[in-house]
Design a protein around this motif. Structure first.
Motif, mmCIF file in Angstrom:
data_model
loop_
_atom_site.group_PDB
_atom_site.id
_atom_site.type_symbol
_atom_site.label_atom_id
_atom_site.label_comp_id
_atom_site.label_asym_id
_atom_site.label_seq_id
_atom_site.Cartn_x
_atom_site.Cartn_y
_atom_site.Cartn_z
ATOM 1 N N PHE A 1 0.958 -1.131 0.187
ATOM 2 C CA PHE A 1 -0.014 -0.297 -0.044
ATOM 3 C C PHE A 1 0.895 1.199 0.088
ATOM 4 O O PHE A 1 0.596 2.075 -0.712
ATOM 5 C CB PHE A 1 -0.780 0.000 1.144
ATOM 6 N N ASP A 2 2.154 1.122 0.887
ATOM 7 C CA ASP A 2 3.015 2.410 0.842
ATOM 8 C C ASP A 2 3.799 2.679 -0.464
ATOM 9 O O ASP A 2 4.090 3.691 -0.878
ATOM 10 C CB ASP A 2 3.884 2.128 2.113
ATOM 11 N N GLN A 3 3.929 1.558 -1.290
ATOM 12 C CA GLN A 3 4.759 1.553 -2.387
ATOM 13 C C GLN A 3 3.956 1.929 -3.731
ATOM 14 O O GLN A 3 4.473 2.776 -4.500
ATOM 15 C CB GLN A 3 5.323 0.398 -2.591
ATOM 16 N N VAL A 4 2.677 1.732 -3.787
ATOM 17 C CA VAL A 4 1.829 1.727 -4.753
ATOM 18 C C VAL A 4 1.305 3.162 -5.020
ATOM 19 O O VAL A 4 0.901 3.722 -3.726
ATOM 20 C CB VAL A 4 0.592 0.911 -5.032
ATOM 21 N N ARG A 5 1.409 3.741 -6.055
ATOM 22 C CA ARG A 5 0.762 5.232 -6.297
ATOM 23 C C ARG A 5 -0.400 5.268 -7.144
ATOM 24 O O ARG A 5 -0.663 4.207 -8.024
ATOM 25 C CB ARG A 5 1.905 6.075 -6.912
ATOM 26 N N THR A 6 -1.321 6.146 -6.926
ATOM 27 C CA THR A 6 -2.478 6.113 -7.906
ATOM 28 C C THR A 6 -2.131 6.234 -9.296
ATOM 29 O O THR A 6 -1.004 7.050 -9.457
ATOM 30 C CB THR A 6 -3.266 7.548 -7.602
ATOM 31 N N GLY A 7 -2.701 5.655 -10.162
ATOM 32 C CA GLY A 7 -2.201 5.518 -11.532
ATOM 33 C C GLY A 7 -1.399 4.458 -11.967
ATOM 34 O O GLY A 7 -1.298 4.165 -13.244
ATOM 35 N N ASP A 8 -0.875 3.732 -11.063
ATOM 36 C CA ASP A 8 -0.122 2.494 -11.536
ATOM 37 C C ASP A 8 -0.957 1.402 -12.119
ATOM 38 O O ASP A 8 -2.402 1.211 -11.616
ATOM 39 C CB ASP A 8 0.505 1.766 -10.183
ATOM 40 N N LYS A 9 -0.643 0.414 -12.883
ATOM 41 C CA LYS A 9 -1.179 -0.429 -13.639
ATOM 42 C C LYS A 9 -1.487 -1.638 -12.948
ATOM 43 O O LYS A 9 -0.739 -2.230 -12.013
ATOM 44 C CB LYS A 9 -0.341 -0.911 -14.956
ATOM 45 N N VAL A 10 -2.789 -2.340 -13.284
ATOM 46 C CA VAL A 10 -3.215 -3.418 -12.568
ATOM 47 C C VAL A 10 -3.709 -4.346 -13.753
ATOM 48 O O VAL A 10 -4.487 -4.029 -14.311
ATOM 49 C CB VAL A 10 -4.312 -3.319 -11.699
ATOM 50 N N VAL A 11 -3.053 -5.552 -13.710
ATOM 51 C CA VAL A 11 -3.256 -6.446 -14.920
ATOM 52 C C VAL A 11 -3.806 -7.869 -14.036
ATOM 53 O O VAL A 11 -3.201 -8.489 -13.285
ATOM 54 C CB VAL A 11 -2.018 -6.801 -15.550
ATOM 55 N N VAL A 12 -5.113 -8.379 -14.515
ATOM 56 C CA VAL A 12 -5.653 -9.486 -13.886
ATOM 57 C C VAL A 12 -5.910 -10.491 -15.000
ATOM 58 O O VAL A 12 -6.700 -10.056 -16.026
ATOM 59 C CB VAL A 12 -7.038 -9.162 -13.042
#
Length: 387
Positions: free
Chosen positions: A374-385
């Motif tokens: 949670f601390d490393q991820v920033r808003t706008g980072d990609k998510v692939v499912v």
């Protein structure tokens, strides 16, 4: 008045030859011819026994009772009693002499006044037992009272002790119950240690997560049952001390082992940039930066009724202490990527594993790993499912 049979002429003399004023037999004045004293008026009267010389009364069993003063014939006087005939006077004299003769006995010289009173028949008949006689008697059992029981009363039986079984019930203790250290819902490094120690002795079949859920509670119950401890599912001081005595201090790898499941080969869409690469096939999440895996963790997905969407998304909102408004459940460290679906920590997943499912979110059971993510991820980072 003159008695013709007595020969008395009223002048104090006697017609018997030799009788003069003094008498030939030594009789004093007023003595008649038969030796019976004469009354002052010249008449003859029967001689009465002298009270002072009357012998003591003998026992009533052998000697006739001496007539007392009340039974002695009263002396007649010339005014009220006629003169006794000569024969009667002689008879009375003989009776008086006989009484005197029978009363003479050695040791009876005291007068009638000094003699003890006659013993009453009732008192003489009542035997008095002396102490010696009582002691000499053979002791006999006392005669029971008609109202008393014929047999002695049976002794009151003692109350039977309550502990009659082979395993007596424990007595209630006044000591306070042991303090609870961990229970369902607890989350800490100590819970992680508890899980690691339980795993060492075969009571916990998963890797430590640090969350005390239903799986951990069941593992604690199994341990308590085997060690004959109160089965509560909670870890109290007694359970914890027993567990510490049977296990060793867990290593770092035991406390935080690598991902259970091997990380699948990343999708080609995950090789560039900052990407949350999520595989439904391997049920893993890999945090990758330019094709390098920074961290990996186990995840689970929604059920067939609430499936997790597949595709390429981006993080549009971060909520550290989020609570679902639809299901009213905590969703800490939430990284929303598609509508209401997000990557977040799941206490249920930590407790129950893959036995459950989410409502479409990507659940993480390692709280520390998802917190670091949670601390490393920033808003706008990609998510692939993907599959």
């Amino acid at each position: 008045m003159v008695d013709a049979d007595s020969g008395w002429d009223g002048r104090g003399g006697s017609s018997t030859p030799g009788a003069g004023a003094g008498g030939t037999h030594g009789a004093g004045p007023f003595q008649g011819r038969s030796g019976i004293p004469a009354l002052p008026d010249g008449r003859s009267a029967p001689a009465l026994p002298d009270r002072r010389s009357t012998p003591a009364v003998r026992d009533h069993r052998s000697t006739p009772a001496v007539p007392d003063r009340r039974s002695t014939p009263a002396v007649p006087d010339r005014h009220s009693t006629p003169a006794l005939p000569g024969r009667r006077v002689a008879a009375v004299s003989l009776v008086a002499l006989a009484a005197l003769a029978t009363g003479c006995e050695p040791g009876t010289a005291t007068g009638a006044q000094d003699a003890p009173p006659p013993v009453r028949a009732t008192r003489a008949a009542a035997p008095t037992a002396s102490p010696a006689t009582e002691d000499a008697k053979t002791p006999t059992a006392p005669t029971p009272s008609p109202s008393a029981p014929t047999t002695p009363p049976a002794p009151t039986p003692k109350p039977t002790p309550a502990r009659t079984t082979a395993r007596p019930a424990p007595e209630p203790s006044t000591a306070p119950p042991p303090r609870i250290l961990m229970r369902t819902g607890s989350e800490s490094d100590r819970v992680r240690e508890l899980q690691a120690r339980l795993r060492q002795i075969g009571h916990f079949g998963r890797k430590p997560t640090g969350y005390y859920g239903s799986v951990t509670a069941e593992s604690v119950r199994s341990f308590q049952t085997k060690r004959s401890l109160p089965v509560t599912g909670s870890t109290d001081e007694v359970t914890w001390r027993r567990l510490l005595g049977m296990t060793r201090v867990p290593t770092a790898a035991e406390l935080r082992p690598p991902t259970e499941r091997p990380v699948a080969a990343p999708d080609e869409r995950c090789l560039k940039g900052r990407v949350l690469c999520i595989s439904k096939n391997s049920r893993t999440l890999a945090w990758m930066i330019d094709g390098t895996v920074v961290s990996a963790m186990d995840v689970r997905f929604g059920s067939e009724y609430t499936p997790t969407r597949e595709g390429v998304f981006e993080v549009f909102w971060k909520s550290r202490d989020h609570v679902s408004t639809l299901y009213d459940t905590p969703m800490p460290y939430a990284l929303f990527f598609s509508g209401g679906q997000a990557v977040h920590y799941s206490a249920d997943f930590a407790a129950n594993g893959y036995g459950g499912a989410s409502h479409g979110c990507v659940n993480v059971r390692d709280k520390k790993k998802v917190a670091a993510l949670f601390d490393q991820v920033r808003t706008g980072d990609k998510v692939v499912v993907y599959w």
